[in-house]
Enzyme design. Structure first.
Site, PDB file in Angstrom:
ATOM      1  N   GLY A 299     -21.376 -36.813   4.682  1.00  0.00           N
ATOM      2  CA  GLY A 299     -20.099 -36.121   4.571  1.00  0.00           C
ATOM      3  C   GLY A 299     -19.162 -36.677   3.514  1.00  0.00           C
ATOM      4  O   GLY A 299     -18.073 -36.138   3.306  1.00  0.00           O
ATOM      5  N   GLN A 300     -19.582 -37.730   2.811  1.00  0.00           N
ATOM      6  CA  GLN A 300     -18.739 -38.280   1.761  1.00  0.00           C
ATOM      7  C   GLN A 300     -18.639 -37.264   0.624  1.00  0.00           C
ATOM      8  O   GLN A 300     -19.549 -36.467   0.411  1.00  0.00           O
ATOM      9  CB  GLN A 300     -19.314 -39.606   1.228  1.00  0.00           C
ATOM     10  N   PRO A 301     -17.538 -37.304  -0.145  1.00  0.00           N
ATOM     11  CA  PRO A 301     -17.342 -36.326  -1.226  1.00  0.00           C
ATOM     12  C   PRO A 301     -18.540 -36.180  -2.168  1.00  0.00           C
ATOM     13  O   PRO A 301     -18.874 -35.069  -2.567  1.00  0.00           O
ATOM     14  CB  PRO A 301     -16.111 -36.858  -1.972  1.00  0.00           C
TER      15      PRO A 301
ATOM     16  N   PHE B 216     -21.638 -36.236  -1.592  1.00  0.00           N
ATOM     17  CA  PHE B 216     -22.791 -35.542  -1.013  1.00  0.00           C
ATOM     18  C   PHE B 216     -22.506 -34.082  -0.670  1.00  0.00           C
ATOM     19  O   PHE B 216     -23.418 -33.323  -0.369  1.00  0.00           O
ATOM     20  CB  PHE B 216     -23.282 -36.261   0.248  1.00  0.00           C
TER      21      PHE B 216
END
Length: 182
Positions: free
Chosen positions: A73-75, A77
């Protein structure tokens, strides 16, 4: 009697088994990896390591095997989300219902994804996780914050859950099995 039960289960698995692809997405620290671990029969742990890229697990419930993709969910990805959502039976969008400051970003990322033509028609289940925390927002508040009522061209459902307390996880499984290919 046990022999007949095993024979029946084997026949079900050979002739009536269904496999479905499901993606779990959402911002970092929403609880996607913990949810997948618990659904697969594991235990909740507080010290889960953030997913780098993606993770896949198979979860078997009755005659349905769920191939679950847990997407980071990190920016960096989020641009991969569409690739792993194409052609799936269902999408699960997990949100930390206690992290109100993340709601606008979650809304924006969800709506950007759903605007893509390849996403049309794929059922969406939004999971407002961490309902065990005192500061969590209820399902109606999360629904409004994510503007789920404006989403067209697909079935949209929302459940409040707590992976830690395993609240409503049976309902999540029932929803996914209901959307398995016939």
């Amino acid at each position: 009697m046990d022999f007949f039960r095993r024979m029946y289960d084997w026949l079900l698995s050979v002739f009536w088994a269904t496999e479905m692809d499901v993606t779990m997405l959402g911002l970092q620290n929403a609880g996607k990896t913990s949810l997948l671990r618990v659904l697969a029969g594991g235990e909740f742990t507080i010290d889960s390591i953030p997913t780098v890229g993606f993770n896949m697990k198979r979860v078997k419930k009755g005659h349905v095997t769920l191939k679950c993709w847990d997407l980071g969910g990190q920016p960096r990805f989020r641009s991969m989300w569409e690739r792993y959502c194409r052609g799936v039976s269902a999408m699960l969008f997990v949100i930390d219902s206690a992290d109100v400051e993340a709601f606008p970003v979650a809304k924006e990322e969800l709506h950007l994804l759903l605007e893509k033509p390849t996403m049309e028609g794929i059922p969406l289940l939004v999971l407002a996780n961490k309902s065990d925390l005192p500061e969590h927002k209820n399902v109606e508040e999360v629904n409004e914050a994510l503007d789920l009522d404006s989403i067209q061209n697909r079935e949209v459902s929302i459940y409040g859950i707590s992976v830690k307390r395993e609240t409503n996880l049976d309902e999540v499984m029932k929803w996914m099995i209901k959307h398995a290919p016939k």
